[in-house]
Design an enzyme around this catalytic site. Structure first.
Site: not given
Ligand SMILES: NC(=O)c1ccc[n+]([C@@H]2O[C@H](COP(=O)([O-])OP(=O)(O)OC[C@H]3O[C@@H](n4cnc5c(N)ncnc54)[C@H](OP(=O)(O)O)[C@@H]3O)[C@@H](O)[C@H]2O)c1
Length: 429
Positions: A108, A207
């Site tokens: 991520k 995220k």
């Protein structure tokens, strides 16, 4: 911004020959799962690792430390990148996309920090780049946001998106100290190699940046998001939570404001018993989605660990085998509206002895408490003003959203035990 071709079906061959980078917690999981799933029509040809001397639970002929052996192999049409070094991962992913290969990654940090470039490389060279495992581990959220939720129907999302901080906070709620809980999370393979990514909220911000891209087509550098992790939580905060019967969770929240913009932040939050996130413990993640037609939906599942994460990677590999690529529909439509800090939230601000927070930044103060060893203020403040206060960055000050944290005033005071409309922020007039 350049966007990849929107065709859902690419000219992908059905058979995938995989070059796997990384044979750690997740990489070894993928190897084992693919061994057990011959029906997937995907085969690992070569695995690149860093240390040639580590014992490996796979045939030695598969391994190399030479990245070029994978990246230049004409048989390999899919690179699966599962390493713990973001700089090396950036080189691997960009080179693989530049060569037109398809790429699956769980990284991520890399994806959130380089999203515009990664979108451009997909468009220019035709490879498809999937990263479901990068957000909430086993919970299928990115493809759902991309395909299922139409842009103007989704009001808000809020959730626990980082398994290791949730594990740490769950252990702290049971009485373990912070250092002991962090050590346990690391031993169990939940924490990132660099724990500051988790505990300072960076992982959750990365995220959240990916969720914003797929939920509303908003591309933002993660460092632009209002963010606070769990390192500044104080014993008094835990005492306050226990007294009220609340839990503390690190949450990522994004909510559409009345002016069409989106307010987004990562912040610890008190969670009361009536909220769906109350039962999300240990390494589990949970996401509450609010949309106009479907109303409230709650997804939960394991957010970290070998097989939960491998499940999302395998799902991406499977999706690629039938030609799937993200269409980035909301980004393409350009209706995202951008981010705004002009919304109000209800917070608890705890401070230590000798620290002053001052009530002047608040629109409304609900309660104050002060003793010799510190105190707290609860009240309503705008995100913009919170960010601008002198104490926002003070290591002796904790900021925790109240259970009603992001709620419009008329929806705040509902009875305990009832699931609350937590996610509709009040835009500032
Ligand atoms: N663990 C989880 O629960 C989880 C959940 C979601 C997402 N992720 C993401 O998945 C990725 C992998 O995480 P992990 O927990 O599996 O990491 P890990 O257990 O620390 O394993 C990392 C692997 O990467 C290899 N590696 C590191 N640098 C390399 C390089 N330059 N070239 C080739 N190989 C290299 C290491 O090689 P050696 O074996 O030789 O040291 C090791 O096999 C990360 O991006 C992480 O953020 C992990």
């Amino acid at each position: 911004m350049a966007l990849p071709d929107s065709n859902l079906k690419s000219s992908m061959p059905n058979h995938l020959t995989i070059g796997l980078f990384g044979f750690g917690v997740v990489g070894e999981g993928i190897y084992r799962v693919l061994e057990e799933l011959p029906s997937l029509n995907a085969r690992i040809k070569t695995i690149c690792i860093r240390d040639p001397h580590k014992p490996r639970a796979a045939p030695s002929a598969l391994f190399t430390t030479d990245a070029a052996q994978l990246l230049q192999d004409p048989d390999i049409n899919l690179v699966v990148e599962l390493i713990d070094d973001a700089a090396a991962a950036y080189r691997i992913v960009t080179e693989a996309l530049r060569s037109g290969r398809h790429v699956v990654s769980a990284n991520k940090k890399l994806i959130a920090e380089h999203l515009p470039e990664l979108l451009r490389l997909q468009q220019q060279h035709g490879g498809s780049f999937l990263y479901e495992a990068a957000v909430c581990g086993s919970i299928p959220i990115l493809r759902n946001l991309e395909e299922y939720y139409d842009n103007d129907l989704l009001h808000a999302l809020s959730g626990i998106v980082n398994g290791s901080t949730n594990y740490i906070l769950t252990q702290q709620a049971k009485g373990l100290d912070y250092a002991g809980a962090l050590k346990q999370a690391q031993e169990l393979g939940f924490a990132e190699s660099d724990p500051s990514l988790d505990v300072e909220g960076w992982d959750a911000a990365n995220k959240l940046a990916l969720l914003l891209a797929h939920a509303w087509g908003i591309v933002t550098p993660p460092e632009a998001l209002l963010r606070k992790g769990i390192t500044r939580l104080r014993p008094h905060d835990w005492a306050h939570a226990r007294e009220k019967g609340w839990r503390i969770a690190l949450t990522a929240t994004a909510t559409r404001l009345a002016d069409g913009k989106v307010g987004a932040l990562v912040l610890p939050r008190f969670v009361d018993e009536g909220h769906p996130l109350y039962g999300v413990r240990d390494e589990y993640n949970g996401l509450v989605l609010e949309s106009r037609l479907a109303d409230r939906q709650f997804l939960s599942g394991k957010g970290a660990g070998r097989y939960p994460t491998a499940s999302a990677v395998v799902s991406d590999i499977s999706a690629l085998s039938y030609g799937y690529r993200y269409a980035y529909k909301k980004l393409r439509a350009g209706t995202g509206g951008g981010l705004s800090d002009e919304f109000s939230l209800d917070v608890f601000v705890g401070y230590g002895e000798g620290t002053r927070t001052g009530a002047s930044a608040f629109d409304e103060v609900y309660s104050t408490f002060h003793s010799g060893s510190g105190g707290y203020i609860t009240g309503r403040i705008t995100a913009a003003r919170l960010r601008a206060t002198a104490w926002w960055q003070d290591p002796d000050v904790s900021v925790i959203a109240l259970p009603e944290g992001f709620t419009a005033p008329e929806r705040t005071r509902v009875s305990r035990g009832k699931v609350r409309d937590l996610l509709i922020a009040e835009p500032v007039a």
